[in-house]
Design a protein around this motif. Structure first.
Motif, PDB file in Angstrom:
ATOM      1  N   ALA A  80       0.835  -1.214   0.000  1.00  0.00           N
ATOM      2  CA  ALA A  80       0.000   0.000   0.000  1.00  0.00           C
ATOM      3  C   ALA A  80       0.864   1.256   0.000  1.00  0.00           C
ATOM      4  O   ALA A  80       0.493   2.278  -0.589  1.00  0.00           O
ATOM      5  N   GLN A  81       2.011   1.174   0.635  1.00  0.00           N
ATOM      6  CA  GLN A  81       2.873   2.350   0.748  1.00  0.00           C
ATOM      7  C   GLN A  81       3.534   2.741  -0.577  1.00  0.00           C
ATOM      8  O   GLN A  81       4.179   3.779  -0.644  1.00  0.00           O
ATOM      9  N   HIS A  82       3.341   1.926  -1.599  1.00  0.00           N
ATOM     10  CA  HIS A  82       3.849   2.314  -2.913  1.00  0.00           C
ATOM     11  C   HIS A  82       2.988   3.411  -3.549  1.00  0.00           C
ATOM     12  O   HIS A  82       3.364   3.980  -4.567  1.00  0.00           O
ATOM     13  N   ALA A  83       1.829   3.665  -2.966  1.00  0.00           N
ATOM     14  CA  ALA A  83       1.017   4.801  -3.422  1.00  0.00           C
ATOM     15  C   ALA A  83       1.140   5.914  -2.388  1.00  0.00           C
ATOM     16  O   ALA A  83       1.034   5.652  -1.181  1.00  0.00           O
ATOM     17  N   THR A  84       1.371   7.105  -2.853  1.00  0.00           N
ATOM     18  CA  THR A  84       1.479   8.232  -1.919  1.00  0.00           C
ATOM     19  C   THR A  84       0.407   9.286  -2.176  1.00  0.00           C
ATOM     20  O   THR A  84       0.210  10.183  -1.368  1.00  0.00           O
ATOM     21  N   VAL A  85      -0.291   9.163  -3.298  1.00  0.00           N
ATOM     22  CA  VAL A  85      -1.322  10.154  -3.627  1.00  0.00           C
ATOM     23  C   VAL A  85      -2.715   9.502  -3.573  1.00  0.00           C
ATOM     24  O   VAL A  85      -3.590   9.954  -2.824  1.00  0.00           O
ATOM     25  N   SER A  86      -2.926   8.484  -4.343  1.00  0.00           N
ATOM     26  CA  SER A  86      -4.238   7.816  -4.363  1.00  0.00           C
ATOM     27  C   SER A  86      -4.419   6.983  -3.096  1.00  0.00           C
ATOM     28  O   SER A  86      -3.484   6.286  -2.675  1.00  0.00           O
ATOM     29  N   PRO A  87      -5.623   7.043  -2.513  1.00  0.00           N
ATOM     30  CA  PRO A  87      -5.861   6.201  -1.331  1.00  0.00           C
ATOM     31  C   PRO A  87      -5.878   4.715  -1.699  1.00  0.00           C
ATOM     32  O   PRO A  87      -6.348   4.357  -2.782  1.00  0.00           O
ATOM     33  N   VAL A  88      -5.339   3.898  -0.812  1.00  0.00           N
ATOM     34  CA  VAL A  88      -5.325   2.441  -1.037  1.00  0.00           C
ATOM     35  C   VAL A  88      -6.140   1.769   0.072  1.00  0.00           C
ATOM     36  O   VAL A  88      -5.921   2.046   1.254  1.00  0.00           O
ATOM     37  N   VAL A  89      -7.069   0.919  -0.322  1.00  0.00           N
ATOM     38  CA  VAL A  89      -7.902   0.218   0.656  1.00  0.00           C
ATOM     39  C   VAL A  89      -7.880  -1.281   0.388  1.00  0.00           C
ATOM     40  O   VAL A  89      -7.650  -1.715  -0.746  1.00  0.00           O
ATOM     41  N   ASP A  90      -8.108  -2.049   1.449  1.00  0.00           N
ATOM     42  CA  ASP A  90      -8.081  -3.511   1.288  1.00  0.00           C
ATOM     43  C   ASP A  90      -9.467  -4.149   1.388  1.00  0.00           C
ATOM     44  O   ASP A  90      -9.587  -5.371   1.341  1.00  0.00           O
ATOM     45  N   GLY A  91     -10.478  -3.311   1.541  1.00  0.00           N
ATOM     46  CA  GLY A  91     -11.849  -3.842   1.601  1.00  0.00           C
ATOM     47  C   GLY A  91     -12.298  -4.210   2.991  1.00  0.00           C
ATOM     48  O   GLY A  91     -13.449  -4.605   3.187  1.00  0.00           O
ATOM     49  N   SER A  92     -11.412  -4.083   3.976  1.00  0.00           N
ATOM     50  CA  SER A  92     -11.784  -4.565   5.310  1.00  0.00           C
ATOM     51  C   SER A  92     -12.888  -3.735   5.944  1.00  0.00           C
ATOM     52  O   SER A  92     -13.677  -4.249   6.732  1.00  0.00           O
ATOM     53  N   GLY A  93     -12.961  -2.444   5.595  1.00  0.00           N
ATOM     54  CA  GLY A  93     -14.019  -1.594   6.139  1.00  0.00           C
ATOM     55  C   GLY A  93     -15.383  -2.013   5.622  1.00  0.00           C
ATOM     56  O   GLY A  93     -16.333  -2.208   6.387  1.00  0.00           O
ATOM     57  N   LEU A  94     -15.455  -2.207   4.345  1.00  0.00           N
ATOM     58  CA  LEU A  94     -16.721  -2.577   3.716  1.00  0.00           C
ATOM     59  C   LEU A  94     -17.100  -4.027   4.034  1.00  0.00           C
ATOM     60  O   LEU A  94     -18.265  -4.352   4.219  1.00  0.00           O
TER      61      LEU A  94
END
Lengths: 301, 117
Positions: A80-94
């Motif tokens: 996830a840390q390879h993105a610094t601008v776009s948010p990265v999510v893993d679906g765990s919230g949903l």
């Protein structure tokens, strides 16, 4: 047009791109499978960063949310840390939102009832579902040790799950994810042994991750109810052939594809236009209702 | 600086801890493995045998093994007393564990269950 992409450690054979209208907004959703190649996944995320509204991470979690605690999966966070601008999510919230709601619906429909024998192949990655099944009065066996670590020891309580997560938390940071969960082509392999078949035979309901279920289930699954996440046509065919009575998916069919909670969560993040840190569980509940996202029931046999 | 005697004691303590943990005994009932412990600096060898959920300590190297754990006497002693998580020296490269990935994962799991809070 908004654009969200799921970067998955799964096979690229499941890739797709769809344009859809969600809550009045046009959005392009797509999936890019990296066949278990972490470096390719990292490079893909870097390439997408700043060019898409949100990125979903598939086939790996960033966090395990267990009993109010959040545990980091090292490989997931590093990706996830390879993105610094776009948010990265893993679906765990949903996932938490959709899976609890799906179990409640099953309870109302009579597919789940107090005393139902449930085999949940892994529960640490979907603690909300585990809690909902326990709350419904089900007799649960959690197979995290069995199917993720090859230790033939079913956990039976939420406290045992919490204890496992707490004791194993430092290892989650460093153990290569592929050692705990199948990635790439390994997702399509079938264990082909009967060692754990009795856990499936004893259960009325088999719940949890699709890949783990398919990998370990016996050929004969007559009369079972399967409660799982993303489901593709070939999966439905396989389950039907095995005699599965009912398939309940925790995510809806999205224009002919089963996107996975990470992609759906990325879409919600894009639609809310709120900073990721400000999005609450209530937001996910509200958006699921607004988009009529809910689990689906399919009678197979 | 640990001595061979201290390492030997830590291994016996580790075996006792495993055997005194009923849950671990059940978890390991089908994990029958021979583990060779080798101290690089003192050239001392020990064996832990996991059989039917019971761990047995013995001195000397086994004729064959499933897992080989090697480090300095000091590091091994700290690891098997549970004073240091094996993760730390393993990631630093000062503790070597040779064997199948599944067995390495299992041994690490055992230490987590014994000593992590």
């Amino acid at each position: 047009m908004k654009r969200v992409v799921s970067v998955s450690l799964g096979a690229s054979s499941g890739d797709f791109t769809r344009n859809m209208v969600l809550n009045g907004s046009s959005i392009e959703v797509s999936r890019v499978g990296c066949n278990g190649d972490m470096e390719l996944a990292a490079a893909t995320i870097e390439k997408l960063d700043g060019n898409v509204d949100a990125i979903g991470l598939g086939g790996i979690d960033i966090y395990l949310r267990v009993g109010g605690e959040q545990y980091i999966i090292g490989d997931g966070l590093r990706l996830a840390q390879h993105a610094t601008v776009s948010p990265v999510v893993d679906g765990s919230g949903l996932k938490e939102t959709l899976e609890r709601t799906t179990v409640k619906t099953m309870l109302r429909n009579g597919d789940v009832h107090p005393g139902s024998k449930v085999l949940m192949v892994s529960a640490l990655d979907r603690f909300g579902m585990a809690e909902a099944l326990v709350d419904a009065g089900c007799d649960c066996k959690f197979g995290d040790l069995i199917f993720n670590m090859k230790i033939d020891y079913p956990l039976t309580t939420l406290d045992e799950l919490k204890d496992l997560a707490r004791k194993y938390r430092s290892r989650l940071l460093t153990v290569p994810f592929r050692m705990l969960y199948p990635t790439g082509s390994a997702q399509n392999e079938r264990a082909g042994d009967t060692k754990y078949a009795h856990y499936f035979h004893e259960a009325d309901i088999v719940a949890g991750d699709r890949h783990l279920i398919l990998r370990h289930m016996p050929q004969e699954m007559h009369g079972k109810i399967i409660l799982t996440n993303t489901t593709r046509p070939e999966t439905v065919t396989e389950l039907k052939s095995a005699g599965v009575r009912t398939l309940v998916t925790t995510t809806p069919d999205l224009d002919g594809v089963s996107g996975g909670t990470n992609l759906m969560e990325a879409a919600v993040v894009a639609l809310t236009e709120k900073p990721l840190a400000d999005i609450t569980r209530e937001d996910y509940v509200e958006w699921c209702e607004r988009l009529s996202w809910q689990g689906e029931k399919h009678v197979l046999n | 600086m640990s001595t061979n005697e201290e390492l030997s004691h830590s291994l016996r303590t580790f075996a006792d801890d495993c055997n005194g943990n009923e849950k671990l005994r059940v978890m390991n009932r089908d994990w029958n493995r021979i583990i060779h412990i080798h101290a690089d600096d003192t050239q001392a060898d020990y064996t832990l045998t996991s059989n039917d959920g019971t761990v047995v300590y013995s001195e000397g190297a086994p004729p064959t093994c499933d897992l080989r754990v090697s480090a300095t006497c000091e590091i091994l002693t700290q690891v098997f007393y549970g004073e240091v998580s094996p993760n730390e020296p393993y990631n630093e490269g000062t503790l070597r564990v040779d064997g199948s990935e599944d067995d390495v994962l299992r041994l690490d799991f055992i230490t987590a269950m014994l000593w992590e809070e």
